[in-house]
Design an enzyme around this catalytic site. Structure first.
Site, mmCIF file in Angstrom:
data_model
loop_
_atom_site.group_PDB
_atom_site.id
_atom_site.type_symbol
_atom_site.label_atom_id
_atom_site.label_comp_id
_atom_site.label_asym_id
_atom_site.label_seq_id
_atom_site.Cartn_x
_atom_site.Cartn_y
_atom_site.Cartn_z
ATOM 1 N N HIS A 41 4.657 -25.910 61.004
ATOM 2 C CA HIS A 41 3.351 -25.363 60.625
ATOM 3 C C HIS A 41 2.687 -26.259 59.589
ATOM 4 O O HIS A 41 3.315 -27.121 58.969
ATOM 5 C CB HIS A 41 3.485 -23.949 60.055
ATOM 6 C CG HIS A 41 4.223 -23.893 58.742
ATOM 7 N ND1 HIS A 41 5.584 -24.080 58.634
ATOM 8 C CD2 HIS A 41 3.775 -23.686 57.478
ATOM 9 C CE1 HIS A 41 5.945 -23.986 57.376
ATOM 10 N NE2 HIS A 41 4.864 -23.754 56.635
ATOM 11 N N ASP A 51 0.254 -25.364 56.163
ATOM 12 C CA ASP A 51 0.096 -24.134 55.377
ATOM 13 C C ASP A 51 -1.289 -23.504 55.517
ATOM 14 O O ASP A 51 -2.313 -24.195 55.463
ATOM 15 C CB ASP A 51 0.369 -24.422 53.895
ATOM 16 C CG ASP A 51 1.851 -24.687 53.646
ATOM 17 O OD1 ASP A 51 2.679 -24.109 54.367
ATOM 18 O OD2 ASP A 51 2.163 -25.487 52.747
ATOM 19 N N HIS A 95 5.119 -29.249 58.568
ATOM 20 C CA HIS A 95 6.474 -29.263 58.011
ATOM 21 C C HIS A 95 7.289 -28.097 58.555
ATOM 22 O O HIS A 95 6.736 -27.141 59.120
ATOM 23 C CB HIS A 95 6.441 -29.257 56.479
ATOM 24 C CG HIS A 95 5.757 -28.071 55.889
ATOM 25 N ND1 HIS A 95 4.399 -27.931 55.840
ATOM 26 C CD2 HIS A 95 6.267 -26.948 55.311
ATOM 27 C CE1 HIS A 95 4.083 -26.790 55.253
ATOM 28 N NE2 HIS A 95 5.202 -26.163 54.932
ATOM 29 N N ARG A 140 7.226 -22.961 44.684
ATOM 30 C CA ARG A 140 6.075 -23.609 45.321
ATOM 31 C C ARG A 140 4.757 -23.285 44.630
ATOM 32 O O ARG A 140 4.520 -22.148 44.238
ATOM 33 C CB ARG A 140 5.984 -23.154 46.785
ATOM 34 C CG ARG A 140 4.945 -23.901 47.583
ATOM 35 C CD ARG A 140 4.963 -23.489 49.041
ATOM 36 N NE ARG A 140 3.883 -22.573 49.335
ATOM 37 C CZ ARG A 140 3.363 -22.394 50.545
ATOM 38 N NH1 ARG A 140 3.834 -23.044 51.580
ATOM 39 N NH2 ARG A 140 2.388 -21.542 50.737
HETATM 40 C C1 SIN Z 1 7.180 -23.986 52.983
HETATM 41 O O1 SIN Z 1 6.877 -23.927 54.173
HETATM 42 O O2 SIN Z 1 6.350 -24.049 52.091
HETATM 43 C C2 SIN Z 1 8.640 -24.003 52.594
HETATM 44 C C3 SIN Z 1 9.232 -25.357 52.687
HETATM 45 C C4 SIN Z 1 10.679 -25.383 52.246
HETATM 46 O O3 SIN Z 1 11.182 -24.366 51.783
HETATM 47 O O4 SIN Z 1 11.308 -26.426 52.371
#
Ligand code: SIN
Length: 293
Positions: A114, A116, A269, A284
């Protein structure tokens, strides 16, 4: 299937005297050494990091020691911080998501390809993730370069996609019965937003580096404007596979104290969940972006 990626791969840009750097793969990503992100950064250093970010899309900084406040201060050098519309931030800082996968969790946050929050009119510019606690092995994050994915298409396919409009929705993830309802940490709320559909170009142009990229993802892109369902399913099915092909990817292996920032305008990612039975805790923050064009 199309041929190998034609993207030239990461370039080292900016004034190299600020830091040492090492490419993560042939497709994208740069490990940056010699910067302590807990300290106030000069404008020159930030400009150099931004140039490297626009060129390499994923930056990895090792051995950092960051409080949430220091992480936020770093993020603010790149823009205003965002809050997540579905996942609560910390009590002290709504902009900070403490992403914890418990040993008995069946799913993890970000566990699928995805970009974000593409279900927003103005999706985030980028995300900045800091590793707090990691499983003994596993828990890597994969990234895919969407400029390279676009470049690898034939001119005929590029011509078909240029001008198409993708339909994005949070529904499949955060709507009633969506992926997130399987997780304690991702309680379903904000159902009005989950029901909304927003439009973004299937091919967008990066506002800073000027390059075109594919801008669809399997988590949030639910259709193509004006196409019949079976038509858009076929085209999106191809794009979802194509955009994350191995030649376009790099892999980040986390260590405690690793900080990664990625460009949501140019990468997808995938947070792997290959450590069931162990705990993973990452922190995050996200930087607000503008409307894709
Ligand atoms: C995310 O999609 O923001 C999480 C990425 C992660 O936990 O490595």
């Amino acid at each position: 299937m199309t041929g190998a990626a034609t993207h030239p791969g990461p370039a080292l840009v900016g004034d190299r005297s600020f830091f040492e750097a090492r490419p993560l793969s042939g497709a994208l990503g740069l490990e940056v050494c010699g910067i302590d992100l807990s300290q106030p950064l000069t404008d020159e250093t930030v400009a150099s990091i931004r140039a490297a970010f626009n060129e390499n899309h994923v930056l990895v900084f090792r051995e950092q020691h960051l409080t949430p406040e220091q992480q936020m201060a770093f993020g603010r050098r790149f823009g205003e911080l965002d809050t997540h519309p579905f996942v609560d931030g910390s009590d002290a800082h709504p902009e900070v998501l403490e992403i914890i996968t418990e040993p008995d969790d069946r799913i993890n946050f970000g566990g699928g390809w995805h970009s974000d929050v593409t279900f927003l009119d103005e999706p985030d510019l980028g995300s900045i993730l800091f590793a707090v606690e990691l499983p003994t092995t596993g828990g890597d994050t994969l990234f895919a370069n969407q400029h390279a994915a676009y470049d690898a298409l034939s001119d005929v396919m590029k011509g078909l996609l240029d001008g198409l409009v993708g339909l994005h929705s949070a529904g499949p993830q955060y709507g009633a019965g969506g992926y997130s309802t399987k997780s304690k940490a991702m309680a379903t709320k904000n159902q009005e937003l989950a029901a909304r559909v927003v439009e973004h170009p299937v091919v967008r142009t990066h506002p800073e580096n000027g390059l075109k990229s594919l801008y669809v993802n399997a988590a949030f892109t639910v259709g193509i404007k004006g196409m019949k369902k079976e038509e858009s399913n076929a085209l999106l099915g191809f794009l979802f596979r194509h955009t994350v092909r191995e030649p376009f990817t790099c892999r980040v292996q986390w260590e405690p104290g690793t900080l990664v920032m990625w460009d949501n305008r140019s990468v997808q990612h995938y947070a792997l969940h290959d450590y069931v039975g162990q705990r993973r805790h990452v922190r995050r923050i996200t930087v607000k972006g503008d409307r894709p064009t």
